[in-house]
Design an enzyme around this catalytic site. Structure first.
Site, mmCIF file in Angstrom:
data_model
loop_
_atom_site.group_PDB
_atom_site.id
_atom_site.type_symbol
_atom_site.label_atom_id
_atom_site.label_comp_id
_atom_site.label_asym_id
_atom_site.label_seq_id
_atom_site.Cartn_x
_atom_site.Cartn_y
_atom_site.Cartn_z
ATOM 1 N N ARG A 245 -72.516 0.037 64.545
ATOM 2 C CA ARG A 245 -71.344 0.513 63.813
ATOM 3 C C ARG A 245 -70.099 0.084 64.592
ATOM 4 O O ARG A 245 -70.103 0.079 65.833
ATOM 5 C CB ARG A 245 -71.342 2.042 63.678
ATOM 6 C CG ARG A 245 -72.325 2.598 62.654
ATOM 7 C CD ARG A 245 -71.895 2.293 61.219
ATOM 8 N NE ARG A 245 -72.783 2.849 60.213
ATOM 9 C CZ ARG A 245 -73.820 2.222 59.654
ATOM 10 N NH1 ARG A 245 -74.122 0.977 60.005
ATOM 11 N NH2 ARG A 245 -74.550 2.806 58.731
ATOM 12 N N GLU A 274 -63.600 -1.303 57.938
ATOM 13 C CA GLU A 274 -64.294 -2.285 57.096
ATOM 14 C C GLU A 274 -63.727 -2.164 55.695
ATOM 15 O O GLU A 274 -63.707 -1.054 55.160
ATOM 16 C CB GLU A 274 -65.800 -2.017 57.096
ATOM 17 C CG GLU A 274 -66.422 -2.307 58.461
ATOM 18 C CD GLU A 274 -67.923 -2.132 58.523
ATOM 19 O OE1 GLU A 274 -68.532 -1.786 57.476
ATOM 20 O OE2 GLU A 274 -68.493 -2.336 59.584
ATOM 21 N N HIS A 293 -70.547 -7.021 57.592
ATOM 22 C CA HIS A 293 -71.574 -5.966 57.527
ATOM 23 C C HIS A 293 -72.706 -6.366 56.557
ATOM 24 O O HIS A 293 -72.927 -5.700 55.543
ATOM 25 C CB HIS A 293 -70.940 -4.634 57.097
ATOM 26 C CG HIS A 293 -71.772 -3.445 57.474
ATOM 27 N ND1 HIS A 293 -71.237 -2.205 57.757
ATOM 28 C CD2 HIS A 293 -73.120 -3.286 57.611
ATOM 29 C CE1 HIS A 293 -72.202 -1.349 58.044
ATOM 30 N NE2 HIS A 293 -73.364 -1.979 57.968
HETATM 31 P P1 NDP Z 1 -83.058 4.274 65.394
HETATM 32 O O1 NDP Z 1 -82.802 5.730 65.255
HETATM 33 O O2 NDP Z 1 -84.461 3.788 65.353
HETATM 34 O O3 NDP Z 1 -82.405 3.739 66.728
HETATM 35 C C1 NDP Z 1 -81.200 4.224 67.202
HETATM 36 C C2 NDP Z 1 -81.163 4.001 68.686
HETATM 37 O O4 NDP Z 1 -79.894 4.471 69.157
HETATM 38 C C3 NDP Z 1 -82.239 4.771 69.443
HETATM 39 O O5 NDP Z 1 -82.995 3.875 70.188
HETATM 40 C C4 NDP Z 1 -81.442 5.674 70.354
HETATM 41 O O6 NDP Z 1 -82.003 5.735 71.641
HETATM 42 C C5 NDP Z 1 -80.122 4.942 70.445
HETATM 43 N N1 NDP Z 1 -79.097 5.824 70.958
HETATM 44 C C6 NDP Z 1 -78.722 7.044 70.514
HETATM 45 N N2 NDP Z 1 -77.808 7.558 71.330
HETATM 46 C C7 NDP Z 1 -77.601 6.647 72.299
HETATM 47 C C8 NDP Z 1 -76.766 6.593 73.435
HETATM 48 N N3 NDP Z 1 -75.971 7.620 73.745
HETATM 49 N N4 NDP Z 1 -76.804 5.488 74.220
HETATM 50 C C9 NDP Z 1 -77.614 4.450 73.912
HETATM 51 N N5 NDP Z 1 -78.442 4.460 72.856
HETATM 52 C C10 NDP Z 1 -78.435 5.537 72.068
HETATM 53 O O7 NDP Z 1 -82.198 3.590 64.258
HETATM 54 P P2 NDP Z 1 -82.306 2.100 63.670
HETATM 55 O O8 NDP Z 1 -82.726 1.185 64.747
HETATM 56 O O9 NDP Z 1 -83.076 2.112 62.428
HETATM 57 O O10 NDP Z 1 -80.772 1.838 63.291
HETATM 58 C C11 NDP Z 1 -79.788 1.843 64.295
HETATM 59 C C12 NDP Z 1 -78.401 1.731 63.710
HETATM 60 O O11 NDP Z 1 -78.167 0.420 63.243
HETATM 61 C C13 NDP Z 1 -78.114 2.612 62.504
HETATM 62 O O12 NDP Z 1 -77.783 3.926 62.904
HETATM 63 C C14 NDP Z 1 -76.956 1.909 61.847
HETATM 64 O O13 NDP Z 1 -75.752 2.411 62.370
HETATM 65 C C15 NDP Z 1 -77.112 0.460 62.294
HETATM 66 N N6 NDP Z 1 -77.470 -0.431 61.192
HETATM 67 C C16 NDP Z 1 -76.632 -1.479 60.902
HETATM 68 C C17 NDP Z 1 -76.960 -2.374 59.919
HETATM 69 C C18 NDP Z 1 -76.071 -3.513 59.594
HETATM 70 O O14 NDP Z 1 -76.037 -3.925 58.442
HETATM 71 N N7 NDP Z 1 -75.363 -4.071 60.552
HETATM 72 C C19 NDP Z 1 -78.205 -2.246 59.129
HETATM 73 C C20 NDP Z 1 -79.003 -1.107 59.514
HETATM 74 C C21 NDP Z 1 -78.634 -0.254 60.521
HETATM 75 P P3 NDP Z 1 -82.658 7.103 72.151
HETATM 76 O O15 NDP Z 1 -83.820 7.345 71.245
HETATM 77 O O16 NDP Z 1 -83.013 6.838 73.553
HETATM 78 O O17 NDP Z 1 -81.591 8.121 71.993
HETATM 79 C C1 DGY Z 2 -77.335 0.937 57.274
HETATM 80 O O1 DGY Z 2 -78.332 1.027 56.520
HETATM 81 O O2 DGY Z 2 -76.986 1.845 58.028
HETATM 82 C C2 DGY Z 2 -76.584 -0.354 57.264
HETATM 83 O O3 DGY Z 2 -75.421 -0.324 57.945
HETATM 84 C C3 DGY Z 2 -76.515 -1.050 55.959
HETATM 85 O O4 DGY Z 2 -77.786 -1.375 55.535
#
Ligand code: NDP
Ligand code: DGY
Length: 328
Positions: A245, A274, A293
Site C-alpha cells: 500500500r 491513487e 495499482h
Molecule cells: P498476508 O496477511 O499473507 O501478509 C501480510 C504480511 O504483512 C505478513 O507476512 C505480516 O507479517 C506482514 N506484516 C504485518 N505487520 C508487519 C510489520 N509491522 N512489519 C513487517 N511486516 C508486517 O497478506 P497478503 O500477502 O495476501 O497481502 C499483503 C498485502 O498486499 C495486502 O494487505 C495488500 O495491502 C497488498 N496487496 C496489493 C496488491 C496490489 O495490487 N499491488 C494486490 C494484493 C494485495 P507477520 O505475520 O509477521 O505480521
Molecule cells: C488487494 O486485493 O488488496 C489489492 O490491492 C488489489 O487486488
C-alpha cells in the site's frame, strides 16, 4: 435468509466482473443495486445507496467507516471487499456492530507476485527508459555503460512481510540466482525454509539488501515505515519496490533518496494518493517506475476475485459459512 418472501438488499459500490454478478443475480437471495460505473462511487451516493442494505460489496477505494455503517443502519450484516487488503475498513466500528467481513486472500497471490517481479525487473534493468530511448532516437549505438542497471544473480533480496504474496515473490525470485533471502515482520515463518529465508531485524534487512520488496499489510505499525531513516540505511546501489500500500512509504523521503543518489531506483505499484497526480515530483524521475495499482490485474484473477466476493456476500447474508471470512 429472506424476510417474508422479500429479497435482501445489497449495494455494490462499482460494476464488478460478470463472474460475480452472475452469482448474485441467480442466487434468489438478494436484490442488487449498484453504482453502475467503472469509476468510484461518490461519497454522497455511497451513503445513499447503502441505506437499509443487508449486504455491502465494496472496493479498496471505498472508505467504510462509522458514517457509512450508520447510514446503512441495523440491517447490515455483511461487508464483502473485492480485495485482500482491508485497511479501508474501520474494523473496530464493524466489530462493534457485529457485521461479518469477507475478503479475497490467496486467489490473487500469483498475479500480484508476478507483477511485483515484473516491476522489480523493469525498475532494476531500466526497461521504461530503454523503451523510451528507442522511440525518441536516443539509441545511437551499443555503448558499454549505457542503460546499465542491477541484476538479481548473486544478490541479497529483502522481503518486508513474508506473507502469502511476499512468499510467492520470494519463490519467483530465487531461481534468478539470488544468494540470500532476508525477511522481516512480526514473527518468523516456518514456510521461509522453502526459500532459505533468514528472519532478520528490519535494520539488517535494509542495510544488507540489494533489492527491497515491500509486501506487508498496511497497519498503524507499517504506515510510514519506509521513511528518511529507512532510505538512509539502504545501499546506494539498492532498488526499492513496493506493491503493498502507498501509505507504507513516505513519498517525500523517497523522492529525496532517489534524487540525492541515496538509493538507485524505486518501483511502485501503489502510491498515495491513487491516482498519483500527473504533476507529482516522483513522475519526473527516470529512476522511479510507477504503475497504477495493477498487481492483481489479470482477467482470470479479477473474475475469480469477483466470484469469491459474491460468494462471501451470500454466505454473510444467509448466515452460513463464507469461503473467505476475515477473523478480527
Ligand atoms: P498476508 O496477511 O499473507 O501478509 C501480510 C504480511 O504483512 C505478513 O507476512 C505480516 O507479517 C506482514 N506484516 C504485518 N505487520 C508487519 C510489520 N509491522 N512489519 C513487517 N511486516 C508486517 O497478506 P497478503 O500477502 O495476501 O497481502 C499483503 C498485502 O498486499 C495486502 O494487505 C495488500 O495491502 C497488498 N496487496 C496489493 C496488491 C496490489 O495490487 N499491488 C494486490 C494484493 C494485495 P507477520 O505475520 O509477521 O505480521
Ligand atoms: C488487494 O486485493 O488488496 C489489492 O490491492 C488489489 O487486488
Amino acid at each position: 435468509m429472506q424476510t417474508a418472501g422479500k429479497l435482501m438488499k445489497v449495494f455494490l459500490t462499482r460494476r464488478i466482473p460478470q463472474e460475480g454478478m452472475k452469482i448474485l443475480s441467480t442466487g434468489g437471495v438478494c436484490e442488487v443495486s449498484l453504482w453502475d460505473s467503472d469509476e468510484p462511487v461518490p461519497r454522497a451516493e455511497l451513503l445513499k445507496g447503502v441505506q437499509g442494505a443487508h449486504g455491502l460489496l465494496c472496493l479498496l477505494s471505498d472508505k467504510i467507516d462509522a458514517e457509512v455503517l450508520d447510514a446503512a443502519g441495523p440491517n447490515l450484516k455483511v461487508i464483502s471487499t473485492l480485495s485482500v487488503g482491508y485497511d479501508h475498513l474501520a474494523l473496530d466500528e464493524i466489530k462493534k456492530r457485529g457485521i461479518r467481513v469477507g475478503y479475497t486472500p490467496d486467489v490473487l497471490t500469483d498475479a500480484t507476485a508476478e507483477l511485483t517481479v515484473a516491476l522489480l525487473l523493469a525498475t532494476a534493468r531500466r526497461l521504461p527508459e530503454g523503451v523510451e530511448e528507442v522511440k525518441n532516437g536516443g539509441w545511437s549505438s551499443w555503448k558499454p555503460l549505457w542503460l546499465c542497471g542491477y541484476g538479481l544473480s548473486g544478490s541479497t533480496v529483502g522481503v518486508i512481510g513474508l506473507g502469502r504474496i511476499g512468499m510467492a515473490i520470494a519463490q519467483r525470485l530465487m531461481p534468478f540466482g539470488v544468494k540470500r533471502l532476508l525477511y522481516s515482520g512480526r514473527t518468523a515463518k516456518a514456510h521461509a525454509a522453502e526459500v532459505n529465508g533468514e528472519f532478520v531485524p528490519l535494520d539488517t534487512l535494509v542495510s544488507e539488501s540489494d533489492f527491497i520488496v515491500v509486501s506487508c499489510s498496511l497497519t498503524p505499525e507499517t504506515q510510514g515505515l519506509c521513511d528518511k531513516a529507512f532510505f538512509s540505511k539502504m545501499k546506494s546501489t539498492a532498488v526499492f519496490v513496493n506493491s503493498s500500500r502507498g501509505a507504507v512509504v513516505n513519498q517525500e523521503d523517497l523522492y529525496e533518496a532517489l534524487t540525492s543518489g541515496q538509493i538507485a531506483a524505486a518501483g511502485l505499484d501503489v502510491t498515495t494518493p491513487e491516482p498519483l497526480p500527473t504533476n507529482h515530483p516522483l513522475l519526473t524521475l527516470k529512476n522511479c517506475v510507477v504503475l497504477p495499482h495493477i498487481g492483481s490485474a489479470t482477467y482470470s484473477t479479477r473474475g475469480i476475485m469477483a466470484a469469491l466476493s459474491a460468494n462471501n456476500l451470500l454466505g454473510g447474508l444467509q448466515g452460513t459459512d463464507m469461503p473467505s471470512e476475515l477473523t478480527f
